[in-house]
Write a protein that holds these residues in place. Structure first.
Motif, PDB file in Angstrom:
ATOM      1  N   SER A   1       0.835  -1.205   0.000  1.00  0.00           N
ATOM      2  CA  SER A   1       0.000   0.000   0.000  1.00  0.00           C
ATOM      3  C   SER A   1       0.869   1.255   0.000  1.00  0.00           C
ATOM      4  O   SER A   1       0.487   2.281  -0.574  1.00  0.00           O
ATOM      5  CB  SER A   1      -0.951  -0.004   1.199  1.00  0.00           C
ATOM      6  OG  SER A   1      -0.232  -0.115   2.414  1.00  0.00           O
ATOM      7  N   ASP A   2       2.050   1.175   0.611  1.00  0.00           N
ATOM      8  CA  ASP A   2       2.975   2.322   0.594  1.00  0.00           C
ATOM      9  C   ASP A   2       3.424   2.650  -0.831  1.00  0.00           C
ATOM     10  O   ASP A   2       3.495   3.824  -1.211  1.00  0.00           O
ATOM     11  CB  ASP A   2       4.208   2.046   1.464  1.00  0.00           C
ATOM     12  CG  ASP A   2       3.905   2.048   2.950  1.00  0.00           C
ATOM     13  OD1 ASP A   2       2.819   2.509   3.345  1.00  0.00           O
ATOM     14  OD2 ASP A   2       4.766   1.568   3.710  1.00  0.00           O
ATOM     15  N   ALA A   3       3.724   1.632  -1.639  1.00  0.00           N
ATOM     16  CA  ALA A   3       4.144   1.864  -3.023  1.00  0.00           C
ATOM     17  C   ALA A   3       3.014   2.497  -3.826  1.00  0.00           C
ATOM     18  O   ALA A   3       3.242   3.442  -4.592  1.00  0.00           O
ATOM     19  CB  ALA A   3       4.601   0.555  -3.665  1.00  0.00           C
ATOM     20  N   VAL A   4       1.803   2.008  -3.641  1.00  0.00           N
ATOM     21  CA  VAL A   4       0.650   2.582  -4.346  1.00  0.00           C
ATOM     22  C   VAL A   4       0.457   4.036  -3.918  1.00  0.00           C
ATOM     23  O   VAL A   4       0.216   4.914  -4.756  1.00  0.00           O
ATOM     24  CB  VAL A   4      -0.622   1.745  -4.106  1.00  0.00           C
ATOM     25  CG1 VAL A   4      -1.850   2.435  -4.668  1.00  0.00           C
ATOM     26  CG2 VAL A   4      -0.470   0.357  -4.714  1.00  0.00           C
ATOM     27  N   ALA A   5       0.593   4.311  -2.628  1.00  0.00           N
ATOM     28  CA  ALA A   5       0.419   5.682  -2.122  1.00  0.00           C
ATOM     29  C   ALA A   5       1.441   6.630  -2.746  1.00  0.00           C
ATOM     30  O   ALA A   5       1.106   7.766  -3.086  1.00  0.00           O
ATOM     31  CB  ALA A   5       0.520   5.701  -0.594  1.00  0.00           C
ATOM     32  N   VAL A   6       2.680   6.176  -2.897  1.00  0.00           N
ATOM     33  CA  VAL A   6       3.712   7.019  -3.526  1.00  0.00           C
ATOM     34  C   VAL A   6       3.291   7.380  -4.945  1.00  0.00           C
ATOM     35  O   VAL A   6       3.344   8.545  -5.350  1.00  0.00           O
ATOM     36  CB  VAL A   6       5.093   6.309  -3.520  1.00  0.00           C
ATOM     37  CG1 VAL A   6       6.068   6.998  -4.461  1.00  0.00           C
ATOM     38  CG2 VAL A   6       5.655   6.253  -2.114  1.00  0.00           C
ATOM     39  N   MET A   7       2.856   6.396  -5.721  1.00  0.00           N
ATOM     40  CA  MET A   7       2.472   6.652  -7.113  1.00  0.00           C
ATOM     41  C   MET A   7       1.271   7.596  -7.199  1.00  0.00           C
ATOM     42  O   MET A   7       1.272   8.524  -8.021  1.00  0.00           O
ATOM     43  CB  MET A   7       2.176   5.338  -7.825  1.00  0.00           C
ATOM     44  CG  MET A   7       3.413   4.493  -8.050  1.00  0.00           C
ATOM     45  SD  MET A   7       3.061   2.986  -8.978  1.00  0.00           S
ATOM     46  CE  MET A   7       2.387   1.949  -7.688  1.00  0.00           C
TER      47      MET A   7
ATOM     48  N   LEU B   1       9.951   0.481  -9.751  1.00  0.00           N
ATOM     49  CA  LEU B   1       9.243  -0.461  -8.882  1.00  0.00           C
ATOM     50  C   LEU B   1      10.252  -1.503  -8.415  1.00  0.00           C
ATOM     51  O   LEU B   1      10.832  -2.230  -9.231  1.00  0.00           O
ATOM     52  CB  LEU B   1       8.096  -1.132  -9.641  1.00  0.00           C
ATOM     53  CG  LEU B   1       7.029  -0.190 -10.180  1.00  0.00           C
ATOM     54  CD1 LEU B   1       6.044  -0.942 -11.069  1.00  0.00           C
ATOM     55  CD2 LEU B   1       6.305   0.519  -9.045  1.00  0.00           C
ATOM     56  N   LEU B   2      10.478  -1.560  -7.108  1.00  0.00           N
ATOM     57  CA  LEU B   2      11.493  -2.435  -6.532  1.00  0.00           C
ATOM     58  C   LEU B   2      10.855  -3.469  -5.626  1.00  0.00           C
ATOM     59  O   LEU B   2       9.841  -3.200  -4.966  1.00  0.00           O
ATOM     60  CB  LEU B   2      12.494  -1.609  -5.727  1.00  0.00           C
ATOM     61  CG  LEU B   2      13.191  -0.463  -6.457  1.00  0.00           C
ATOM     62  CD1 LEU B   2      14.099   0.293  -5.487  1.00  0.00           C
ATOM     63  CD2 LEU B   2      13.956  -0.947  -7.659  1.00  0.00           C
ATOM     64  N   GLY B   3      11.454  -4.645  -5.558  1.00  0.00           N
ATOM     65  CA  GLY B   3      10.963  -5.701  -4.683  1.00  0.00           C
ATOM     66  C   GLY B   3      11.708  -6.987  -4.947  1.00  0.00           C
ATOM     67  O   GLY B   3      12.874  -6.985  -5.353  1.00  0.00           O
TER      68      GLY B   3
ATOM     69  N   ALA C   1       7.655 -11.649  -7.296  1.00  0.00           N
ATOM     70  CA  ALA C   1       6.430 -11.025  -7.798  1.00  0.00           C
ATOM     71  C   ALA C   1       5.834 -10.091  -6.747  1.00  0.00           C
ATOM     72  O   ALA C   1       4.631  -9.836  -6.745  1.00  0.00           O
ATOM     73  CB  ALA C   1       5.417 -12.093  -8.191  1.00  0.00           C
ATOM     74  N   ALA C   2       6.690  -9.579  -5.849  1.00  0.00           N
ATOM     75  CA  ALA C   2       6.230  -8.700  -4.767  1.00  0.00           C
ATOM     76  C   ALA C   2       6.893  -7.329  -4.890  1.00  0.00           C
ATOM     77  O   ALA C   2       8.105  -7.191  -4.675  1.00  0.00           O
ATOM     78  CB  ALA C   2       6.550  -9.313  -3.410  1.00  0.00           C
ATOM     79  N   ILE C   3       6.100  -6.326  -5.247  1.00  0.00           N
ATOM     80  CA  ILE C   3       6.588  -4.956  -5.365  1.00  0.00           C
ATOM     81  C   ILE C   3       6.521  -4.322  -3.982  1.00  0.00           C
ATOM     82  O   ILE C   3       5.436  -4.181  -3.412  1.00  0.00           O
ATOM     83  CB  ILE C   3       5.758  -4.154  -6.376  1.00  0.00           C
ATOM     84  CG1 ILE C   3       5.853  -4.802  -7.764  1.00  0.00           C
ATOM     85  CG2 ILE C   3       6.208  -2.692  -6.413  1.00  0.00           C
ATOM     86  CD1 ILE C   3       4.808  -4.321  -8.750  1.00  0.00           C
ATOM     87  N   ALA C   4       7.678  -3.969  -3.437  1.00  0.00           N
ATOM     88  CA  ALA C   4       7.745  -3.423  -2.082  1.00  0.00           C
ATOM     89  C   ALA C   4       7.792  -1.896  -2.071  1.00  0.00           C
ATOM     90  O   ALA C   4       7.274  -1.265  -1.150  1.00  0.00           O
ATOM     91  CB  ALA C   4       8.961  -3.979  -1.347  1.00  0.00           C
ATOM     92  N   ARG C   5       8.439  -1.307  -3.098  1.00  0.00           N
ATOM     93  CA  ARG C   5       8.644   0.145  -3.089  1.00  0.00           C
ATOM     94  C   ARG C   5       8.455   0.736  -4.479  1.00  0.00           C
ATOM     95  O   ARG C   5       8.827   0.120  -5.476  1.00  0.00           O
ATOM     96  CB  ARG C   5      10.060   0.481  -2.625  1.00  0.00           C
ATOM     97  CG  ARG C   5      10.329   0.135  -1.187  1.00  0.00           C
ATOM     98  CD  ARG C   5      11.760   0.428  -0.729  1.00  0.00           C
ATOM     99  NE  ARG C   5      12.329   1.651  -1.274  1.00  0.00           N
ATOM    100  CZ  ARG C   5      13.593   1.767  -1.657  1.00  0.00           C
ATOM    101  NH1 ARG C   5      14.413   0.747  -1.583  1.00  0.00           N
ATOM    102  NH2 ARG C   5      14.044   2.916  -2.115  1.00  0.00           N
TER     103      ARG C   5
END
Length: 132
Positions: free
Chosen positions: A7-13, A29-31, A34-38
């Motif tokens: 949710s933090d990555a989505v909030a940044v975008m 998009l970093l992670g 298949a998990a995007i963390a940042r």
């Protein structure tokens, strides 16, 4: 494969897209797997940032170096469409490397997820939002 994003990555975008108006925002998009963390904002160095994006090459190089050093993987990219929808544009298709990376496109307050396929095509992805 089921993709996840924090949710933090989505909030940044979702914060970056309106802040960049009338220009396109962009970032990495970093992670892992298949998990995007940042989502990491980068400078848009495109010649015409009102109608396209180009991620700052220095940011890309730094991300690749960090990945080689054991840091998070560069899973993909994000950018906004200030006046369009959250689908890959003709410009996006022309720029695509066909490398299988994720592209998140932000438009009208929503994020849509795509995978860059060989041959300039995109496949829409399902991405579950996780806390964090």
């Amino acid at each position: 494969m089921g993709w996840t994003v924090t949710s933090d990555a989505v909030a940044v975008m979702l914060r970056e897209a309106p802040a960049a108006l009338p220009r396109e925002c962009c970032g990495l998009l970093l992670g892992h797997g298949a998990a995007i963390a940042r989502a990491v904002p980068t400078a848009n160095v495109a010649d015409d940032p009102w109608r396209g994006f180009e991620i700052d090459p220095a940011a890309l190089i730094a991300a690749y170096r960090a990945e080689r050093g054991g840091g998070p993987q560069l899973l993909g990219y994000y950018h906004s469409h200030p006046t369009g929808d959250a689908r890959p544009s003709a410009t996006d298709r022309a720029m695509a490397a066909g490398d299988g990376r994720v592209w998140a496109i932000i438009a009208a307050g929503a994020v849509c997820w795509w995978r860059d396929e060989p041959g300039g095509g995109f496949q829409q992805l399902s991405c579950s939002v996780m806390p964090g």
